[in-house]
Design a protein around this motif. Structure first.
Motif, short mmCIF file in Angstrom:
data_model
loop_
_atom_site.label_atom_id
_atom_site.label_comp_id
_atom_site.label_asym_id
_atom_site.label_seq_id
_atom_site.Cartn_x
_atom_site.Cartn_y
_atom_site.Cartn_z
N GLY A 33 -8.70 -0.67 -3.94
CA GLY A 33 -7.99 0.71 -3.54
C GLY A 33 -7.12 0.59 -2.47
N GLY A 35 -5.19 2.62 -1.02
CA GLY A 35 -4.40 3.87 -0.47
C GLY A 35 -4.67 4.34 1.17
N ASP A 57 -5.50 -1.92 -7.41
CA ASP A 57 -5.27 -0.62 -7.50
C ASP A 57 -4.16 -0.37 -8.58
N ASP A 59 -2.58 2.50 -9.20
CA ASP A 59 -1.90 3.62 -9.16
C ASP A 59 -0.52 3.21 -8.55
N GLN A 69 -1.16 7.32 3.51
CA GLN A 69 -1.02 5.91 3.02
C GLN A 69 -0.15 5.16 4.01
N LYS A 81 1.24 0.30 -6.33
CA LYS A 81 0.79 0.04 -4.90
C LYS A 81 0.70 -1.26 -4.82
N THR A 82 -0.04 -1.89 -5.48
CA THR A 82 -0.33 -3.53 -5.10
C THR A 82 0.98 -4.17 -5.03
N GLY A 104 -6.32 -2.36 -11.50
CA GLY A 104 -7.49 -2.25 -10.68
C GLY A 104 -8.71 -2.89 -11.03
N CYS A 124 -11.97 2.83 -2.41
CA CYS A 124 -11.65 3.76 -3.58
C CYS A 124 -11.88 5.01 -3.51
N THR A 129 -16.19 3.97 -9.33
CA THR A 129 -15.81 2.41 -9.27
C THR A 129 -16.89 1.96 -7.94
#
Length: 233
Positions: A33, A35, A57, A59, A69, A81-82, A104, A124, A129
């Motif tokens: 995660g 975020g 992640d 997302d 974030q 996001k990664t 993810g 997360c 998860t």
């Protein structure tokens, strides 16, 4: 770049020193995660000199993420996001290597991915998860740092450490918790900043081997009242 100069203020600490810095450089940490919690956790782990970071992640960056974030910018909205996180973190420290898991952490890949890391940091936002991490870390014999937040509160713990205590022991109602519908709730932007930084601190303590990690203990914090508590379980 001279790593001696880069980490000088850290290696001055008796608890870390050159040997602790070597341990950080040789360590690998998976951040699940990227975020609100993962942003400060990944940033400070990179800054501390962790040699390899995994970023998991599925997302993409959205406008509503930017309030908390802090890895991301407006120009990165819509990007995975990664990918966006690796771009920022690589610019911050070229000595850390990054591996991205755009899908993810899933039931299909969890054990294989976690097996390749020394430590997992849970950033997360959902129960399934967390239980997945708990199961996979137990199977692989890996410790993991847990963090979660809501409104003005947050909590941090370390599971599957020397005590062997697990998340499922602290939260045994797995079926009921995993069945809860995912909802969007409010959170003060600084809460994940504080809790994510504490997660990074716990990871660094564990890797280097100093202090008293939250192994089998749950730390809670309320930023509205600044009340804290440590619960042994």
């Amino acid at each position: 770049m001279d790593s001696t100069e880069r980490y000088a203020r850290q290696t001055m600490l008796r608890e870390i020193g050159p040997e602790g810095q070597r341990r950080l450089a040789e360590a690998s940490v998976l951040v699940v995660g990227v975020g609100g919690l993962g942003s400060p956790a990944a940033l400070y782990l990179t800054g501390a000199g962790v040699g390899r970071l995994g970023l998991a992640d599925p997302d993409r960056v959205s406008e509503s993420n930017l309030q908390r974030q802090t890895l991301y910018t407006e120009s990165q909205i819509g990007r995975p996001k990664t990918e966006a996180a690796r771009e920022r973190l690589s610019a911050f420290c070229s000595q850390t290597r990054f591996t991205c898991y755009d899908e993810g952490l899933t039931a299909e890949n969890a054990r294989e991915v976690i097996e390749g890391y020394d430590l997992v940091v849970d950033c997360c936002d959902n129960f399934p998860t967390r239980y997945l991490i708990d199961d996979a870390c137990a199977a692989c014999g890996k410790p993991w740092v847990h963090g979660s937040i809501g409104e003005f509160q947050g909590q941090v713990a370390l599971f599957n450490g020397r005590s062997g205590r697990r998340y499922a022991e602290l939260y045994p109602d797995r079926e009921a918790l995993c069945a809860r519908p995912r909802t969007t709730s409010g959170v003060l932007g600084t809460v994940p900043g504080v809790i994510g930084t504490l997660e990074a601190s716990e990871a660094i303590k564990w890797i280097v081997g100093f202090g008293e990690p939250l192994d089998g203990r749950l730390f809670t914090l309320d930023l509205k009242t600044l009340q804290t508590e440590i619960i042994t379980f």
